[in-house]
Design an enzyme around this catalytic site. Structure first.
Site, mmCIF file in Angstrom:
data_model
loop_
_atom_site.group_PDB
_atom_site.id
_atom_site.type_symbol
_atom_site.label_atom_id
_atom_site.label_comp_id
_atom_site.label_asym_id
_atom_site.label_seq_id
_atom_site.Cartn_x
_atom_site.Cartn_y
_atom_site.Cartn_z
ATOM 1 N N HIS A 178 122.029 16.515 43.482
ATOM 2 C CA HIS A 178 120.873 17.506 44.210
ATOM 3 C C HIS A 178 120.845 17.077 45.554
ATOM 4 O O HIS A 178 120.166 17.942 46.421
ATOM 5 C CB HIS A 178 119.421 17.232 43.581
ATOM 6 C CG HIS A 178 119.593 17.573 42.315
ATOM 7 N ND1 HIS A 178 119.003 16.876 41.098
ATOM 8 C CD2 HIS A 178 120.193 18.697 41.409
ATOM 9 C CE1 HIS A 178 118.940 17.339 39.811
ATOM 10 N NE2 HIS A 178 119.823 18.391 39.926
ATOM 11 N N HIS A 179 121.198 15.947 46.095
ATOM 12 C CA HIS A 179 121.134 15.576 47.725
ATOM 13 C C HIS A 179 119.661 15.835 47.914
ATOM 14 O O HIS A 179 119.357 16.394 49.204
ATOM 15 C CB HIS A 179 121.848 16.462 48.508
ATOM 16 C CG HIS A 179 123.389 16.746 47.484
ATOM 17 N ND1 HIS A 179 124.247 15.724 47.455
ATOM 18 C CD2 HIS A 179 124.074 17.778 47.453
ATOM 19 C CE1 HIS A 179 125.407 16.094 46.819
ATOM 20 N NE2 HIS A 179 125.447 17.322 47.041
ATOM 21 N N CYS A 180 118.757 15.465 46.954
ATOM 22 C CA CYS A 180 117.271 15.437 47.631
ATOM 23 C C CYS A 180 116.728 17.004 47.548
ATOM 24 O O CYS A 180 115.798 17.225 48.409
ATOM 25 C CB CYS A 180 117.208 14.656 48.507
ATOM 26 S SG CYS A 180 117.267 12.944 48.486
ATOM 27 N N THR A 181 117.615 17.986 47.057
ATOM 28 C CA THR A 181 117.166 19.184 47.495
ATOM 29 C C THR A 181 117.430 20.139 45.964
ATOM 30 O O THR A 181 117.962 21.310 45.953
ATOM 31 C CB THR A 181 118.211 20.205 48.365
ATOM 32 O OG1 THR A 181 119.510 20.015 48.062
ATOM 33 C CG2 THR A 181 118.012 19.629 49.930
ATOM 34 N N GLN A 182 116.573 19.488 45.001
ATOM 35 C CA GLN A 182 116.726 20.080 43.735
ATOM 36 C C GLN A 182 116.149 21.415 43.676
ATOM 37 O O GLN A 182 116.889 22.459 43.070
ATOM 38 C CB GLN A 182 116.001 19.391 42.601
ATOM 39 C CG GLN A 182 116.303 19.821 41.275
ATOM 40 C CD GLN A 182 115.937 18.815 40.247
ATOM 41 O OE1 GLN A 182 115.161 17.960 40.423
ATOM 42 N NE2 GLN A 182 116.339 19.271 38.897
#
Length: 286
Positions: free
Chosen positions: A238-242
């Site tokens: 998610h690259h900290c962007t869920q």
């Protein structure tokens, strides 16, 4: 979209994306009002790669009396940043993104804003005077530097910044833009690949040196596991962007990131490994 914060009762509002998957400035304008207290925005999206128009965002927010916080973790090591031109109230970044060690970062703030803020940590070095019923705090920056600082990390961060400046931030940004254009040209040749965010050179603000993508029915985690065995390291998840991935309608993406030390030859190695990996999955499923 808007949600109420459970702790303090604040109302959180979220800016939509344009069809090109960039910051929707027109929608942002509709969210601002005299009740707006804080606008928080990333300078560069670590998933979409878009470079947000932070100067215009600051101008619009300030016209309503709101403060502006810029998360510049994805931009400080890739481009020249002028906080006075942006006119933000705060700007934050992390050291390890700038060739420094982990565990160190920095907060920039306008002097008058920092002076008006109470410290959020207590400890040695940040105190001016202590009385039985209250304390007074030191002048900036000591007011926010409670306890023993990360001395070694701070020195290393300074050296890392000097190193980046010796290369030249404009030179870094220009070279990375060329690499990114080449990366997208090569990804475009692979039918299964779907990239997210603006295409290089398609937006006035440009885009960052990364590409988040999916590859048909191959899960990004499986993809990067096999790429690792080929000697190619990229990220998945998610690259900290869920919430953004929910918005994009995909459970995860793979992401290849570039920096000033990467080369065209390394992109070629990645593309070859990516094709080999996709061929493997095709043969297994077929």
């Amino acid at each position: 979209m808007a949600f109420s914060g459970k702790k303090n009762g604040v109302v959180l509002k979220f800016v939509e994306l344009t069809p090109a998957k960039t910051f929707d400035l027109d929608h942002f304008k509709t969210l601002l009002s005299e009740r707006t207290k804080l606008v928080s925005v990333v300078h560069v999206s670590n998933t979409l790669g878009c470079i947000n128009p932070v100067s215009e965002i600051s101008r619009l927010a300030h016209s309503y009396g709101a403060k502006v916080l810029i998360d510049a973790c994805q931009s400080t090591s890739h481009m020249f940043i002028d906080v006075q031109q942006i006119d933000c109230d705060w700007l934050v970044s992390s050291g390890h993104k700038m060739s420094a060690p982990t565990g160190i970062g920095f907060l920039y703030g306008k002097k008058e804003v920092l002076e008006s803020m109470p410290p959020f940590l207590g400890g040695g070095s940040m105190i001016a005077d202590v009385f039985l019923d209250y304390s007074t705090y030191g002048e900036l920056p000591y007011k926010f530097e409670a306890g023993t600082p990360a001395i070694a990390e701070a020195i290393a961060l300074g050296v890392a910044i000097d190193y980046l400046n010796s290369i030249g931030m404009n030179e870094i940004h220009s070279y990375e833009a060329e690499l990114t254009a080449y990366l997208f040209q090569q990804l475009d040749k692979i039918p299964q690949i779907k990239t997210y965010g603006p295409y290089p050179n398609s937006q006035v603000e440009g885009r960052a040196a990364l590409a988040a993508f999916t590859a048909g029915g191959v899960h990004p985690s499986d993809l990067v596991t096999l790429l690792d065995q080929e000697g190619v390291a990229i990220r998945s998840g998610h690259h900290c962007t869920q919430p953004l991935h929910y918005y994009l309608g995909t459970p995860a993406t793979a992401r290849v990131s570039l920096s000033f030390y990467n080369t065209y030859e390394e992109i070629d190695v990645f593309i070859k490994a990516l094709n080999n990996t996709l061929d493997f999955f095709h043969n297994v499923s077929g």
